[in-house]
Design a protein around this motif. Sequence first.
Motif: not given
Length: 490
Positions: A334, A336, A340, A351
């Motif tokens: 993950d 970023g 997310a 999401c």
Amino acid sequence: MPFLDRLQHWAALQPDANAVTIGAERLSYAELRDRASMRARELVAQSSGGPTVLCRPNGLDFVVDFVAAVAGTGSVAVLDPGWPALQRSAVERMLRDAAASSPPDTPPAPADLRDGPPDSLFLYGFTSGTTALPKAFTRSRDSWQRAFSASSAWFDIGADDRVLAPGPLSASLTLYALAETLSAGAAFHTLPHFDVGDALDSVAHAAVTRIVAVPTALRLLGERGLSNAVDGSALTGIVSAGARLDGATLARVRTWAPRATVYDYYGAAELSFVTARRLDPGEHRTASPTAVGRPFPGVEVRVLDDAGQASAPGVTGTICVRSRLVSAGYAWGDDGSAFARVAGDHGGEWCTVGDQGHLDEAGELHFAGRRADMIVTSGHNVYPQEVEATLLSGLGVSPGSAVAQVVVTGVADARRGTLLVAAVLEEGSPDAPALTRSDLRTAAADLAAPKRPRGYYRLSELPLTGAGKISRRLLAAWITEGDPRVDRLD
């Protein structure tokens, strides 16, 4: 697995019916049930914890192992057999480490070819990350069970269908098509490896009624089917996904398979279905080239600005979804830049994967591009999908058009940082005049100045990934390295 109870049902109801055909090999529903049941017992005896790692080319052994590995509370990690050895080893090590760090509360129960608890994880899938190690997302059984219910109704798939999905089973599009087909009691067809001639042979001789593929594969099937007089009139459904279905490909497919309902949908591996469109035989599509349809059944869509507020119709922002079809998140990787939960959403229901787009006044979603694909040139953010759609529209996408595909990418440039360029693949009559740089510049006139390509090229073939998707990174490498498959237009 989210369809094993259904597999048992169909094996009892129609034991001799074809379940899976791969090339010259075939399994009936009863044979698949029996082989998978035996294999499931073997996997339980061999298990040292964690998911079963499946890294195979297309074949019946892949299908049997896939079904067996997720029996009961089992799970499977599906790896691309085309990965380099070092990448595969790194992923397998991460899977072992993840299993060791979170051992199960109870030992695995004896394998039974039945569905496990809805909230239990059954699948580790992989998407590209910002490093060489792919990100690993996980899915619960419930997410696919709900997806099957919605997609079988939307795409109108029934037990009488024969579904051809000619891509690699390690790709999420083909893997889902396999599971969806078996859940519906239909017959699933694929190939040991993608070959246009073999795929058309299946259409001609295996009574295929539906095709599920990426647009590049559909374009090849439509073109070769027409040129080789392979009759596509028995096809009743064509499903396109994995990339935008462009007008040229749609025109070729509609000409080759005039009785087929054409479906295309926008989504992501982590989100599943987001929006979809349906085009009945004889129905024409007049929407904007950036339009990707309205929300899929059971899915809510909204577009947020950088402050987390809803964007006005027509204003580009981040596409966010709320549905019960989304993945459970990442096991690792993950960074970023992808899946997310939306900041400020205390329920954690909304999401995003960072895709950009806008909703119009009628509620249809328009896709601008994936944030990971965004090209920064001279300080401006440009989404290549938007540029490609505009160029295709300006060049014309009618049947018989010389334009097959436009691909936009960025190459390193000392002054701008990244130079925006476009490459076109031309197909059509040998007597048709070749496209010129002037033609492409004219087609780009409707774009804002920062979005107009600064270089134009002609392709002899498309830069594709192993799953048949366009690779802009590969195109940039071809241009940088002077590959003979790409020539600059002066």
